[in-house]
Design an enzyme around this catalytic site. Structure first.
Site, short mmCIF file in Angstrom:
data_model
loop_
_atom_site.label_atom_id
_atom_site.label_comp_id
_atom_site.label_asym_id
_atom_site.label_seq_id
_atom_site.Cartn_x
_atom_site.Cartn_y
_atom_site.Cartn_z
N LYS A 1 3.33 -3.11 6.76
CA LYS A 1 3.53 -2.62 5.74
C LYS A 1 4.42 -2.57 4.45
O LYS A 1 5.97 -2.68 5.73
CB LYS A 1 2.27 -1.47 5.16
CG LYS A 1 2.78 -0.37 5.99
CD LYS A 1 2.07 1.04 6.24
CE LYS A 1 0.56 0.92 7.19
NZ LYS A 1 0.19 0.33 6.15
N ARG A 2 5.44 -1.74 3.20
CA ARG A 2 6.01 -2.11 3.04
C ARG A 2 6.52 -0.47 3.34
O ARG A 2 6.52 0.06 4.15
CB ARG A 2 6.20 -1.49 1.80
CG ARG A 2 5.97 -2.62 0.18
CD ARG A 2 6.87 -3.16 0.29
NE ARG A 2 7.67 -2.88 0.03
CZ ARG A 2 8.47 -3.82 -0.76
NH1 ARG A 2 8.53 -4.98 -0.89
NH2 ARG A 2 9.75 -3.95 -1.91
N LYS B 1 4.42 6.23 4.12
CA LYS B 1 3.83 5.54 5.20
C LYS B 1 4.43 6.15 6.10
O LYS B 1 3.36 6.03 6.92
CB LYS B 1 4.40 4.20 4.89
CG LYS B 1 3.48 3.59 3.58
CD LYS B 1 3.61 2.29 3.22
CE LYS B 1 3.25 0.97 2.12
NZ LYS B 1 1.62 1.11 2.41
N LYS C 1 -7.55 -5.03 6.64
CA LYS C 1 -7.72 -6.72 7.59
C LYS C 1 -7.54 -6.09 8.87
O LYS C 1 -7.92 -6.88 9.70
CB LYS C 1 -6.33 -7.22 6.77
CG LYS C 1 -6.09 -7.67 5.10
CD LYS C 1 -4.39 -7.91 4.27
CE LYS C 1 -4.12 -7.38 3.69
NZ LYS C 1 -2.80 -7.67 3.23
N THR D 1 -4.42 -1.47 2.16
CA THR D 1 -5.65 -2.77 2.05
C THR D 1 -5.37 -3.12 3.80
O THR D 1 -5.69 -4.50 4.30
CB THR D 1 -5.35 -3.82 0.99
OG1 THR D 1 -3.97 -4.13 0.82
CG2 THR D 1 -6.02 -2.95 0.01
N HIS E 1 -2.54 2.83 -9.14
CA HIS E 1 -2.53 2.45 -8.25
C HIS E 1 -1.48 3.03 -7.67
O HIS E 1 -0.91 2.96 -5.82
CB HIS E 1 -1.47 1.09 -8.49
CG HIS E 1 -2.09 -0.24 -8.08
ND1 HIS E 1 -2.87 -0.89 -6.70
CD2 HIS E 1 -2.32 -0.81 -9.06
CE1 HIS E 1 -3.36 -1.84 -7.70
NE2 HIS E 1 -3.73 -1.75 -9.11
C1 LIG Z 1 -2.24 -6.62 2.82
C2 LIG Z 1 -0.41 -6.58 2.75
C3 LIG Z 1 0.19 -5.08 1.99
C4 LIG Z 1 -0.21 -4.27 1.86
O1 LIG Z 1 -0.16 -3.12 3.24
P1 LIG Z 1 -1.25 -1.61 3.59
O2 LIG Z 1 -0.56 -1.10 4.51
O3 LIG Z 1 -1.76 -1.44 2.97
O4 LIG Z 1 0.35 -1.15 2.45
C5 LIG Z 1 1.24 -5.34 2.00
N1 LIG Z 1 1.88 -6.50 2.19
C6 LIG Z 1 1.26 -8.12 3.36
C7 LIG Z 1 1.89 -9.04 2.66
C8 LIG Z 1 -0.36 -7.94 2.83
O5 LIG Z 1 -0.23 -8.89 3.61
#
Ligand SMILES: *Cc1c(COP(=O)(O)O)cnc(C)c1O
Length: 881
Positions: free
Chosen positions: A618-619, A624, A730, A726, A430
């Site tokens: 995101k985190r 990032k 979304k 991911t 990952h």
């Molecule tokens: C999808 C999701 C992530 C992953 O987000 P990235 O932009 O891919 O880092 C992190 N936290 C939550 C709550 C999510 O639903």
């Protein structure tokens, strides 16, 4: 909710006019019988919800294939609910608090899942050994970020309308129940959410799968922002989350730690003694995973640690009044599954974390082997019938633990055991970030799990021998590849050498694994390496989170895309249909209004739904580059201050992010974002044009509200660093347009939608490699006045707080380079594409076109597709039908 015609259009095949009326006809009998027959309150699973009805000849048999058989009338459901409320919760329907209604209805839905699970297993056992080409799939992961379950289960079982009907009598809606459910936040971010999306895809497509993880008592911390600074509060999710967990004492396994270990030689080979080990019980709690179309119910098995021995309670100490000493051993056992480590993409290296890993792995492996031996009476066909997947390296001890079980418990020789094990395990990497690669101190491993350590040493010895043949004399290379070296156990190397397959999570990332991180392994065993691009549970993220858009898509292309994601692509045919375009835009606006109201509830501020919603959720991590986003916002703010009458479409910047509690720099960046927002808020003229908001406590449930409201999705990591992403998928499927670098899955999104429907900027991964060493941020700062002004503003500060630390981070060389993620290198190009976005957004036809193309082309990012690739190319198994 239900004003527009097109949104209420019910998909033709989402049943069930005929069954419903048949059910209604049978209802009186059910109603009369239910209070006596119902077993809900007693907790028994032996009687199905409509047991009394099923005796009638016309009723279809309740088999796992026959979902319709589980349908009950409103009256029957209500009768069951009444009884459960009275006997289980000491209240009644009229006076029960909404939280109690949530628990009771969830309990009934869970019961239906248990029944279906039971039938599925029965059918599976009957077909059993005769089904060729199907394996049991075990997905082991330290994290499953499940979020809420009720809405998903109601959708999958097609019971949302039934529950809505029942709740009408209390003037409540299903949403009122959803709001009572705590998120099962058993994960940090993308990796954990991926595991959750994959469980959904496995069940929905009929694979026979079990997920394994830990029943953390405390999930990921709740984030509280105090004066811009992140504070962490415990997430005590179990009281509301218990309804979905089914404790299964009969499947308890014992896991041993520490102890006095000695090996000795006999005529039968090497033997060992282990005395005085610390033994804990691993007790399973099963969460049942429904699939869309309700064919298969899979399980997520979460292990809880308990003391295994009544003697662990020290009665003598208790009698002497030393209560804390009396419970010491018990507490030590309980500690293992107490709390999720809140670190994402960074290695913790803590002893308790290793203990958690071995605890989970050992219980899961014992369970897997026990099941297999029970079904087949042999382990010789283990790799033909079982696939074990490890989600990142956290469960890498699966490899030596299976060796231990095969050899010590089933009498296998090393070579035969290795043959089975190394053909059964597959591994997903990952991350390529060096700081996230797991390494464990060799001494800690040796003391904590002496037998496993001994097996690891043997794996290491044999691997060195093998590599000596592949790379004769190249000691340096071999030392680099081995699982043990320099006093450390290296989990990535162990995972690669012990797995039959290694995959990255996007095309770009998988190439980087072969070219860089695992290059030597790739030379030695190229056939192991493959790619599976991540995917999302699109029914959750589109159909359930954005019902109006899903309804519009139904009316355009029919509802079959809800089963087969490939069909979603047909929505692209409507990209230039003016009526569809207008509806897409108005649905987006409604979603923004809804989000704006939610934000107002927690912050008191309602962002303008006619502004552009620009989302980075995101985190929080350096790679990032939330800091790059913030820096451009600062620059924009400076321009607006110079010219407050600037003609522009107002912009709302929405950030949401948690970060590791000890990650000081990331916390500073959160504070920066908060303080910029605070300062802008003080100026009415400017805040009418741009607003910056940090949304506290990002979670799956928040994401489900936020994604449908996003106009623009910020995916701006330094190229080569984000394995996939991911969150990008979304937002894409909800019609947001991406502004991003050529990183992770963005590359494939660009390919899917074409250059006109995405805003790509910055260096690509190759350029980053070439430029990193010569990156001179101070020169950029000194020669570019726009950059200089923005960076200097960090030093001056916002809302009374200065950010000199971040300024220094960007331009000061500390070790070899300043800011290893090269924010300033991509700054100007980032500003360029943002300008393009302003124009594109004003052209409403064009924007609707882009939005529709993004939704349609997101079809390839369905988790269903990812899981089919895993099943076909890695696990080599078919659905269990
Ligand atoms: C999808 C999701 C992530 C992953 O987000 P990235 O932009 O891919 O880092 C992190 N936290 C939550 C709550 C999510 O639903």
């Amino acid at each position: 909710m239900r004003k527009n015609n097109f949104t209420t259009t019910k998909p033709a095949n989402r049943k069930l006019t005929t069954e419903k009326s048949a059910d209604k006809a049978a209802a009186p009998a059910a109603k009369a019988a239910a209070p006596v027959k119902s077993a809900a309150a007693s907790g028994s699973t032996s009687s199905a919800p409509a047991a009394s009805v099923s005796s009638e000849k016309s009723e279809p048999e309740k088999t796992w294939e026959n979902a319709a058989a589980y349908k009950v009338s409103k009256e029957t459901f209500r009768a069951e609910l009444d009884e459960l409320l009275e006997l289980g919760f000491h209240t009644d329907f009229e006076s029960a608090p909404v939280e109690t209604l949530y628990k009771a209805i969830a309990t009934l839905i869970n019961k239906q899942l248990k029944r279906r699970r039971f039938e599925f297993q029965k059918a599976r056992r009957k077909a059993g050994k005769n089904v060729p080409d199907t394996k049991k799939i075990y997905y082991i992961s330290m994290e499953f970020l499940m979020g809420q379950s009720l809405k998903n289960n109601l959708y999958n079982l097609d019971e949302t309308d039934l529950v809505a009907e029942v709740l009408k009598d209390r003037k409540l809606t299903p949403q009122d129940l959803y709001d009572c459910e705590p998120d099962a936040g058993l994960g940090n971010g993308g990796l954990g959410r991926l595991a959750a999306c994959y469980m959904d895809a496995l069940a929905s497509q009929g694979y026979d799968a079990v997920g394994f993880s830990i029943r953390y008592e405390y999930g990921l911390f709740k984030q509280k922002i105090v004066d811009g600074w992140q504070a962490e509060l415990p997430d005590n999710w179990l009281p509301g989350g218990y309804v979905w967990l089914n404790r299964r004492d009969e499947d308890t396994f014992k896991v041993s730690f520490y102890g006095d270990y000695e090996e000795y030689w006999t005529d039968d080979g090497l033997k060992y003694n282990l005395n005085n080990a610390e033994v804990v019980d691993a007790v399973p709690y099963d969460m049942l995973i429904s699939g869309a179309n309700s064919r298969v119910v899979d399980t997520l098995r979460l292990w809880k640690s308990e003391s295994s021995n009544d003697n662990d309670f020290d009665m003598a100490s208790f009698n002497n009044g030393d209560f804390s000493r009396a419970a010491q051993k018990e507490n030590r056992a309980h500690l293992i599954s107490k709390v999720l480590y809140p670190a994402d993409n960074v290695e913790e290296g803590k002893e308790l974390r290793l203990k958690q890993q071995y605890f989970m792995v050992s219980a899961s492996c014992q369970n897997i082997v026990r099941n297999h031996f029970r079904d087949y009476g042999t382990l010789d066909n283990f790799s033909d019938k079982v696939a074990i997947h490890i989600n990142d390296t956290h469960p890498a001890l699966t490899i030596p633990e299976l060796m231990r079980i095969f050899m010590d418990e089933y009498g296998y020789e090393w070579d035969d055991a290795w043959e089975q094990v190394s053909k059964t395990v597959s591994y997903t990497n990952h991350t390529v970030l060096a700081e996230a690669l797991e390494k464990w101190n060799e001494d800690i491993v040796r003391v904590m799990m002496p037998r496993i350590y001994s097996i690891l040493k043997e794996i290491d010895r044999r691997f060195r021998e093998d590599m000596e043949e592949v790379f004769p004399g190249d000691e340096g290379k071999i030392d680099w590849m081995t699982p043990i070296a320099q006093g450390q156990v290296r989990m990535a190397n162990l995972s690669v050498l012990g797995s039959q397959s290694v995959n990255g999570v996007s095309a770009l990332h998988s190439e980087i694994l072969k070219d860089d991180l695992f290059h030597d392994f790739y030379l030695a065993t190229p056939e192991k390496f493959t790619n599976v691009t991540n995917g999302i549970a699109y029914r959750r993220w589109l159909c359930q989170s954005n019902p109006k858009l899903a309804g519009l898509i139904d009316s355009c292309i029919g509802p079959d895309y809800r089963k087969n994601a490939d069909l979603l692509e047909k929505f692209a045919d409507f990209a230039d249909d003016p009526s569809v375009g207008e509806q897409v835009l108005s649905i987006k606006r409604e979603n923004k209004v809804r989000m704006s109201n939610l934000i107002k509830k927690t912050t008191g501020i309602a962002p303008d739904p006619d502004s552009i919603f620009i989302v980075q959720a995101k985190r929080l991590h350096e790679y990032k580059r939330q800091l790059l986003n913030a820096l451009r916002i600062i620059s924009r703010y400076q321009k607006l201050k110079e010219n407050p009458d600037l003609d522009m479409r107002p912009e709302t910047y929405l950030f949401a992010a948690k970060t590791a509690p000890n990650y000081y720099l990331a916390k500073s960046i959160i504070q920066l974002i908060c303080k910029i927002g605070e300062e802008i808020e003080k100026d009415p003229k400017i805040r009418s044009k741009m607003r910056v908001m940090f949304l506290e406590n990002y979670s799956v449930t928040m994401a489900e509200h936020l994604m449908p409201a996003a106009d623009i999705s910020e995916q701006i990591s330094l190229a080569g660093k984000e394995a996939s992403g991911t969150g990008n998928m979304k937002m894409m499927i909800n019609g947001a347009v991406t502004i991003g670098t050529m990183d992770g899955a963005n590359v494939e999104m660009h390919e899917a939608v074409g250059g006109d429907n995405i805003f790509i900027f910055g260096q690509n991964a190759e350029e980053v490699q070439d430029n990193l060493r010569s990156y001179d941020s101070r020169r950029l700062y000194e020669t570019d006045p726009v950059i200089k002004a923005a960076v200097d503003a960090l030093g001056t500060g916002f809302a009374g707080t200065d950010f000199n630390n971040l300024k220094q981070y960007l331009i000061q060389k500390t070790y070899s380079i300043a800011d290893p993620y090269m924010c300033l290198a991509d700054f100007n190009d980032y500003c360029r594409v943002h300008k393009e976005i302003q124009d594109a957004y004003e052209d409403r036809k064009r924007w609707a076109h882009m939005s529709i193309i993004n939704t349609a082309k997101a079809s390839r990012f369905a988790a269903d597709r990812s899981i089919r690739e895993y099943a076909d190319n890695i696990w080599h198994t078919k659905p269990a039908e």
